[in-house]
Design a protein around this motif. Structure first.
Motif, mmCIF file in Angstrom:
data_model
loop_
_atom_site.group_PDB
_atom_site.id
_atom_site.type_symbol
_atom_site.label_atom_id
_atom_site.label_comp_id
_atom_site.label_asym_id
_atom_site.label_seq_id
_atom_site.Cartn_x
_atom_site.Cartn_y
_atom_site.Cartn_z
ATOM 1 N N LYS A 36 0.835 -1.212 0.000
ATOM 2 C CA LYS A 36 0.000 0.000 0.000
ATOM 3 C C LYS A 36 0.867 1.258 0.000
ATOM 4 O O LYS A 36 0.548 2.250 -0.677
ATOM 5 N N ILE A 37 1.939 1.244 0.776
ATOM 6 C CA ILE A 37 2.860 2.387 0.798
ATOM 7 C C ILE A 37 3.459 2.610 -0.588
ATOM 8 O O ILE A 37 3.541 3.741 -1.078
ATOM 9 N N ALA A 38 3.866 1.520 -1.218
ATOM 10 C CA ALA A 38 4.436 1.624 -2.560
ATOM 11 C C ALA A 38 3.417 2.177 -3.551
ATOM 12 O O ALA A 38 3.769 2.943 -4.464
ATOM 13 N N ASP A 39 2.155 1.809 -3.394
ATOM 14 C CA ASP A 39 1.104 2.320 -4.283
ATOM 15 C C ASP A 39 0.946 3.830 -4.133
ATOM 16 O O ASP A 39 0.791 4.553 -5.118
ATOM 17 N N VAL A 40 0.958 4.322 -2.875
ATOM 18 C CA VAL A 40 0.873 5.767 -2.657
ATOM 19 C C VAL A 40 2.102 6.447 -3.255
ATOM 20 O O VAL A 40 1.995 7.475 -3.951
ATOM 21 N N ALA A 41 3.287 5.883 -2.990
ATOM 22 C CA ALA A 41 4.521 6.461 -3.521
ATOM 23 C C ALA A 41 4.488 6.524 -5.045
ATOM 24 O O ALA A 41 4.969 7.496 -5.649
ATOM 25 N N ASN A 42 3.909 5.512 -5.664
ATOM 26 C CA ASN A 42 3.870 5.466 -7.120
ATOM 27 C C ASN A 42 3.030 6.598 -7.702
ATOM 28 O O ASN A 42 3.282 7.061 -8.819
ATOM 29 N N GLN A 43 2.028 7.058 -6.954
ATOM 30 C CA GLN A 43 1.219 8.175 -7.418
ATOM 31 C C GLN A 43 2.002 9.484 -7.458
ATOM 32 O O GLN A 43 1.617 10.434 -8.148
ATOM 33 N N TYR A 44 3.110 9.520 -6.711
ATOM 34 C CA TYR A 44 3.963 10.713 -6.677
ATOM 35 C C TYR A 44 5.305 10.446 -7.354
ATOM 36 O O TYR A 44 6.232 11.240 -7.219
ATOM 37 N N TYR A 45 5.399 9.310 -8.066
ATOM 38 C CA TYR A 45 6.606 8.941 -8.818
ATOM 39 C C TYR A 45 7.819 8.824 -7.895
ATOM 40 O O TYR A 45 8.938 9.197 -8.264
ATOM 41 N N VAL A 46 7.585 8.304 -6.702
ATOM 42 C CA VAL A 46 8.633 8.119 -5.704
ATOM 43 C C VAL A 46 9.043 6.652 -5.672
ATOM 44 O O VAL A 46 8.192 5.774 -5.488
ATOM 45 N N PRO A 47 10.321 6.331 -5.848
ATOM 46 C CA PRO A 47 10.771 4.939 -5.771
ATOM 47 C C PRO A 47 10.762 4.407 -4.337
ATOM 48 O O PRO A 47 10.736 5.173 -3.372
ATOM 49 N N VAL A 48 10.830 3.087 -4.223
ATOM 50 C CA VAL A 48 10.842 2.399 -2.928
ATOM 51 C C VAL A 48 12.125 1.577 -2.813
ATOM 52 O O VAL A 48 12.413 0.740 -3.674
ATOM 53 N N ALA A 49 12.894 1.835 -1.760
ATOM 54 C CA ALA A 49 14.090 1.043 -1.457
ATOM 55 C C ALA A 49 13.913 0.482 -0.058
ATOM 56 O O ALA A 49 14.019 1.218 0.921
ATOM 57 N N MET A 50 13.628 -0.794 0.042
ATOM 58 C CA MET A 50 13.216 -1.348 1.331
ATOM 59 C C MET A 50 14.382 -1.527 2.305
ATOM 60 O O MET A 50 15.341 -2.242 2.013
ATOM 61 N N HIS A 51 14.263 -0.833 3.432
ATOM 62 C CA HIS A 51 15.189 -1.048 4.540
ATOM 63 C C HIS A 51 14.981 -2.464 5.053
ATOM 64 O O HIS A 51 13.859 -2.979 5.083
ATOM 65 N N ASN A 52 16.074 -3.129 5.473
ATOM 66 C CA ASN A 52 15.941 -4.522 5.885
ATOM 67 C C ASN A 52 17.162 -4.957 6.687
ATOM 68 O O ASN A 52 18.297 -4.798 6.224
ATOM 69 N N VAL A 53 16.926 -5.478 7.889
ATOM 70 C CA VAL A 53 18.003 -6.036 8.718
ATOM 71 C C VAL A 53 17.645 -7.466 9.134
ATOM 72 O O VAL A 53 18.091 -7.946 10.170
ATOM 73 N N SER A 54 16.874 -8.142 8.317
ATOM 74 C CA SER A 54 16.256 -9.408 8.704
ATOM 75 C C SER A 54 17.126 -10.626 8.413
ATOM 76 O O SER A 54 18.122 -10.568 7.684
ATOM 77 N N SER A 55 16.659 -11.743 8.934
ATOM 78 C CA SER A 55 17.164 -13.058 8.561
ATOM 79 C C SER A 55 16.729 -13.352 7.130
ATOM 80 O O SER A 55 16.031 -12.541 6.493
ATOM 81 N N PRO A 56 17.073 -14.517 6.577
ATOM 82 C CA PRO A 56 16.590 -14.855 5.237
ATOM 83 C C PRO A 56 15.073 -14.830 5.107
ATOM 84 O O PRO A 56 14.554 -14.543 4.023
ATOM 85 N N VAL A 57 14.348 -15.100 6.181
ATOM 86 C CA VAL A 57 12.879 -15.136 6.094
ATOM 87 C C VAL A 57 12.328 -13.760 5.750
ATOM 88 O O VAL A 57 11.589 -13.584 4.775
ATOM 89 N N GLY A 58 12.677 -12.748 6.546
ATOM 90 C CA GLY A 58 12.188 -11.404 6.285
ATOM 91 C C GLY A 58 12.755 -10.820 5.008
ATOM 92 O O GLY A 58 12.079 -10.046 4.310
#
Length: 414
Positions: free
Chosen positions: A318-340
């Motif tokens: 949903k966040i990515a969908d809102v960002a897409n309306q404003y032509y904003v890219p998404v770079a996902m922060h992540n500190v997870s194990s392989p699962v996340g």
């Protein structure tokens, strides 16, 4: 003595008018096709990785088990245990309703933001894994399909001499040449030797020159072989952030991340407006509501939600969908194990404006051993699994070998 968090008394949870259980909603129609499945239990195990990862399992009467991950931290397992009674007896395919059900049930315990949302996120990821197994599709299919077969991965880099610009440049070159990444991130909130007071958020001129030198040395070393971002961990004042961004404006910076604390949107917007250096924010804003304001006010150039922290897979979509309306890219922060990490890759594959997913464990030699699948990340990219659910299977022996002291291993899948 252990405490049973499943039996805590909470009038908000017991008397909420917005009760979204299947029983209250009358959602009891027979589904057929093997889709009449009930949740029987929810369990967690915390693994002592480079972060204390909280792994989540949702069990069913069909013998199928979904595995997810919540953002690390104290209190997450207890909150998940607290929510288990709200899920038992429910059909795990109703991911969206169950998510809103938990948000409402936990409203008195902080489900607007923070660790309560992170705990719900871990359950939500497990539900995607489980739903994919029940209807026999990969998790990205539950999010609308995919735009790409593999996700670019950016490597969060570190060195023992993290404040030495030349050491950072050496590590950048090693990660590019030896490990095959073409996307990197380094920390800028490192000691420079010029600090006078660590509490006031102000950067002295010598500190800015030091940080600009790190940026210069790293970007000049890798040139066009890699994109390089720099993280500030919400450390500086607005004016200091503006002066830092100006000092690095001539270098090829992929983005400058979290230069100011997340609470004051007006300051964030002013910093972003002050520079042509791309500004990235998002890991400390929860759910689509908080990200919507950030995006709609154009206070960010690239949004960086941490999926297992800020709301889960559908919320990140949903966040990515809102960002897409404003032509904003998404770079996902992540500190997870392989699962996340794999779950984030499924989300990234499903949205058009996805840049990359972070990998924060390149120095941990057993990271990939936590799952049975090999070659998760190759040449800086992660192939999005085509197997059912998340497409990764926990190696319980490795999980047990690396559990946080005092933890209990959750039950195996049937």
């Amino acid at each position: 003595m252990g405490r049973d968090y499943r039996d805590l008394h909470d009038p908000n949870a017991e008397y909420t008018m917005r009760e979204l259980s299947a029983e209250t909603m009358g959602a009891d129609a027979k589904r057929g096709g093997g889709r009449d499945v009930e949740i029987t239990d929810v369990q967690t195990t915390m693994v002592d990785g480079n972060f204390p990862w909280t792994l989540v399992r949702v069990y069913t009467d069909a013998g199928l088990v979904g595995t997810g991950e919540a953002y690390w931290g104290a209190g997450i397992p207890e909150l998940i245990e607290r929510m288990a009674p709200f899920l038992i007896g429910e059909n795990p395919l109703d991911i969206d309703r169950l998510y809103e059900h938990l948000i409402q049930k936990m409203s008195g315990e902080g489900s607007v933001e923070g660790v309560t949302v992170s705990a719900i996120s871990g359950i939500e990821v497990a539900l995607h894994d489980l739903a994919g197994k029940i209807i026999e599709v990969p998790a990205y299919q539950l999010l609308g399909g995919k735009y790409r077969d593999r996700m670019r991965v950016y490597c969060d880099c570190h060195t023992e001499e993290e404040a030495d610009p030349d050491a950072c440049a050496d590590e950048a070159e090693r990660v590019v040449e030896e490990l095959g990444y073409d996307a990197l991130k380094f920390d800028l909130d490192v000691p420079s030797g010029h600090e006078k007071d660590r509490a006031n958020r102000h950067l002295r001129p010598g500190e800015i020159r030091h940080k600009a030198e790190i940026v210069e040395k790293v970007t000049e070393r890798v040139k066009d072989r890699a994109d390089v971002a720099f993280d500030c961990h919400w450390t500086f004042s607005g004016n200091s952030a503006e002066r830092l961004a100006e000092a690095i404006d001539d270098y090829d910076v992929w983005w400058l991340e979290d230069p100011v604390p997340p609470e004051n949107l007006e300051v964030q917007q002013k910093v972003t407006d002050s520079t042509t250096t791309p500004i990235t924010v998002g890991e400390n804003r929860y759910r689509v509501t908080e990200h919507r304001r950030l995006i709609e006010d154009q206070a960010v150039d690239i949004v960086a939600p941490d999926m297992p922290k800020i709301g889960g897979m559908r919320e990140t979509r949903k966040i990515a969908d809102v960002a897409n309306q404003y032509y904003v890219p998404v770079a996902m922060h992540n500190v997870s194990s392989p699962v996340g990490t794999v779950a984030s890759a499924h989300v990234g594959a499903s949205v058009p404006n996805s840049l990359a997913v972070e990998y924060h464990s390149y120095e941990l030699d057993w990271w990939e051993d936590l799952v049975q699948e090999d070659g998760l990340i190759e040449d800086g990219y992660m192939k999005v699994p085509e197997d059912k659910g998340l497409g990764v299977t926990l190696d319980l022996d490795t999980v047990e070998d690396h559990m946080v002291e005092g933890e209990t291993l959750f039950d195996p899948a049937a």
